[in-house]
Motif scaffolding. Structure first.
Motif, short mmCIF file in Angstrom:
data_model
loop_
_atom_site.label_atom_id
_atom_site.label_comp_id
_atom_site.label_asym_id
_atom_site.label_seq_id
_atom_site.Cartn_x
_atom_site.Cartn_y
_atom_site.Cartn_z
N LYS A 91 0.83 -1.20 0.00
CA LYS A 91 0.00 0.00 0.00
C LYS A 91 0.86 1.26 0.00
CE LYS A 91 -4.06 -2.07 0.32
NZ LYS A 91 -5.08 -2.00 -0.77
N LYS A 112 1.51 -2.44 -10.44
CA LYS A 112 0.37 -2.99 -11.15
C LYS A 112 0.82 -3.70 -12.42
CE LYS A 112 -3.89 -1.59 -13.52
NZ LYS A 112 -4.74 -0.45 -13.91
N ASP A 158 -6.21 -7.16 -3.97
CA ASP A 158 -5.70 -6.19 -4.95
C ASP A 158 -5.11 -6.92 -6.16
OD1 ASP A 158 -6.44 -4.05 -3.41
OD2 ASP A 158 -4.41 -3.58 -2.70
#
Length: 204
Positions: free
Chosen positions: A133, A144, A172
């Motif tokens: 995070k 990503k 996530d």
């Protein structure tokens, strides 16, 4: 020869996990003279030769470091060299493992290897769940991209995170790549051999 690309952000624990994985893939019980001949490791170093490649060599692996943009050319050349050796009847490694530096998206290397070698590399992404995070936004999409191009994601440093954090990071990951296979691990400890078995099978 099978090709495995290992990626992950800076400090995620790639090299530590790579050592365990390479030992498993080498079937180290059968290694002779302290050398694991079934694995060749190429390590991408921004500044060229560093300490990690020496650590890998001191552990018995054939390892080379190359700088930045040279990693793609080095990987292609290594694969082609081994192909020639095999055609000439010489023994070659079963695995070519390429460890990318922490600031690299594996997509370019993967696409180039597919184009030149006609071999689809297995991509393993190492995620530091204790800092996921914290770095997700500052990485400007790199975390990503690394996940999106991964076949397997190792959720590392579970010893530094709560169960809720592990679950949140896994969720996530599934958002970015729903087909990625995730394994919570801690590089400080011996990884369950079943994890490495599934990595090996995914690369076959």
């Amino acid at each position: 020869m099978r090709i495995l690309i290992i990626c992950g952000f800076v400090g995620a624990g790639k090299t530590t996990l790579l050592l365990q994985m390479a030992r498993y893939l080498s079937d180290y019980q059968d290694a002779g003279a302290g050398e694991f001949r079934r694995v060749m490791i190429l390590k991408d170093e921004i500044l060229g030769k560093g300490i990690d490649d020496r650590v890998l060599r001191s552990s018995g692996f054939a390892a080379e470091a190359t700088a930045g943009e040279d990693i793609t050319a080095s990987a292609v050349q290594a694969f082609q060299n081994f192909q020639t050796e095999e055609e000439n009847g010489r023994a070659v490694p079963e695995w070519l493992i390429i460890e990318l530096c922490g600031l690299t998206d594996p997509a370019v290397l993967k696409e180039r290897l597919i184009e030149v070698t006609d071999t689809v590399p297995l991509v393993v992404d190492v995620v530091d769940i204790s800092r996921w995070k914290q770095f997700l936004v500052p990485s400007k999409g790199l975390l990503k991209k690394q996940v999106e191009n991964a076949d397997i994601v190792l959720l590392n440093k579970i010893d530094l995170a709560s169960f809720q954090t592990v679950e949140a990071v896994a969720e996530d990951i599934q958002v970015y790549h729903e087909d990625a296979r995730c394994f919570p691990v801690s590089a400080l400890h011996a990884i369950d051999p079943d994890v490495w078995r599934q990595v090996k099978e995914a690369g076959q």
